[in-house]
Design an enzyme around this catalytic site. Structure first.
Site, PDB file in Angstrom:
ATOM      1  N   LYS A  84      -4.742  59.362 -15.638  1.00 55.57           N
ATOM      2  CA  LYS A  84      -4.397  59.965 -14.344  1.00 55.57           C
ATOM      3  C   LYS A  84      -3.124  59.309 -13.830  1.00 55.57           C
ATOM      4  CE  LYS A  84      -7.217  61.376 -10.364  1.00 55.57           C
ATOM      5  NZ  LYS A  84      -8.422  61.005  -9.603  1.00 55.57           N
TER       6      LYS A  84
HETATM    7  O1  G3P Z   1     -10.224  61.779  -6.782  1.00 56.88           O
HETATM    8  C1  G3P Z   1      -9.266  62.258  -5.912  1.00 56.88           C
HETATM    9  C2  G3P Z   1      -9.814  62.983  -4.693  1.00 56.88           C
HETATM   10  O2  G3P Z   1     -10.895  63.765  -5.057  1.00 56.88           O
HETATM   11  C3  G3P Z   1     -10.052  62.096  -3.516  1.00 56.88           C
HETATM   12  O3  G3P Z   1     -10.785  62.717  -2.498  1.00 56.88           O
HETATM   13  O4  G3P Z   1     -12.122  62.568  -0.419  1.00 56.88           O
HETATM   14  O5  G3P Z   1     -10.581  60.690  -1.025  1.00 56.88           O
HETATM   15  O6  G3P Z   1      -9.678  62.876  -0.258  1.00 56.88           O
HETATM   16  P1  G3P Z   1     -10.784  62.192  -0.981  1.00 56.88           P
END
Ligand code: G3P
Length: 232
Positions: A84
C-alpha cells in the site's frame, strides 16, 4: 463484489474469516498502532496466512527510495501481499515499479477522480478512495465512487480495481455495490451490521418458538432414505 476487512486486529480477522465471506484485509499505520502489535512484519505474515486473498501492508516512508525498499521487503512476506502506497508522486512511482514486476499495489488516500486516473495509469491493482473522510468534510464520498466507476469503465486498458475505503455504514457498502465498485474494505463492526435486520431476529425468534411447540427434532446423524425419483 469483494469484501475486505479494514483492521489489523488478528482476532477480528480470524473471526470474520471463519464466515467464509472475507476476500481480503486492509491495514494502515493507524490500524496497526491501534492493534498494539509491536512487530509489523510478523503481524502481516500472520494475517496473510489466515486470509488467502490480498492483504494490504502499507509502507511507512514517504520518499521514493525508502518506500520502494520497504515495498520490495513487504512483498516478499507472502504472495498475497498488496503493497500500500500513498497517492503522491513518489508513491505512484513506487506503484509503477512494483506493478511492473508483478506485485499487487493498493494506492491509498485517494480523494479525487483525477488522483484515481493517475493511480490507474501507474498500474495500481487497487485504488482506495476514502468515502467517509470526504463525507466528514461535507463532500460526497459516493459521488467520487460513481465518477471513478464511470471513468474506469470508459477505458478498458485500466485494470485498477475500485476499493471503497473509509466505509462508515452498511449504506456505503450498498451504494458502492449499486455502482459496481469492485471491493469494499469494511471495519469489523460495519461487517457485523451488514448481517443484521430486526425483522430477521424477530422472525427467527418466532420460528424457534413455533418449532418448539411441535415437539420435534431434525436428525443430525444417521442414514437418510432419499426419495426415489418418479421419472427414473
Ligand atoms: O484503510 C483506510 C481507510 O479505510 C481508513 O478509514 O475510517 O480511518 O477514514 P477511516
Amino acid at each position: 463484489m469483494k469484501f475486505f476487512v479494514d483492521t489489523a486486529d488478528l482476532n477480528e480477522i480470524k473471526d470474520l474469516a471463519a464466515t467464509g465471506l472475507l476476500d481480503g484485509v486492509t491495514t494502515n499505520p493507524s490500524l496497526v498502532a491501534k492493534s498494539g502489535h509491536s512487530d509489523f512484519v510478523s503481524l502481516i505474515r500472520e494475517i496473510a496466512s489466515v486470509v488467502p486473498g490480498p492483504v494490504s501492508a502499507e509502507v511507512a516512508a514517504t520518499d521514493y527510495d525508502t518506500m520502494l525498499a520497504e515495498g520490495l521487503y513487504l512483498a516478499k512476506i507472502a504472495k498475497n501481499i498488496a503493497v500500500k502506497v500513498p497517492l503522491t508522486p513518489a508513491g505512484l512511482k513506487v506503484c509503477k515499479h512494483l506493478s511492473q514486476q508483478g506485485t499487487m499495489v493498493n494506492v491509498t488516500l485517494c480523494f479525487s477522480a483525477a488522483q484515481a486516473i493517475l493511480a490507474a495509469k501507474a498500474g495500481a491493482t487497487f485504488v482506495s478512495p476514502f468515502v467517509g473522510r470526504l463525507d466528514d468534510i461535507g463532500e460526497s464520498g459516493m459521488q467520487l465512487i460513481s465518477d471513478i466507476c464511470t471513468i474506469y469503465s470508459a477505458y478498458p486498458e485500466f485494470n485498477t480495481q475500485i476499493l471503497v475505503a473509509s466505509v462508515r455504514s452498511p449504506m456505503h457498502v450498498v451504494e458502492a455495490a449499486k455502482m459496481g465498485a469492485d471491493v469494499a474494505t469494511i471495519p469489523p463492526a460495519v461487517i457485523r451490521q451488514l448481517f443484521s435486520h430486526p425483522l430477521t431476529d424477530k422472525g427467527l425468534a418466532q420460528f424457534v418458538a413455533d418449532w418448539a411447540k411441535t415437539g420435534q427434532t431434525i436428525p443430525t446423524a444417521g442414514n437418510v432414505q432419499p426419495l426415489k425419483s418418479s421419472r427414473t
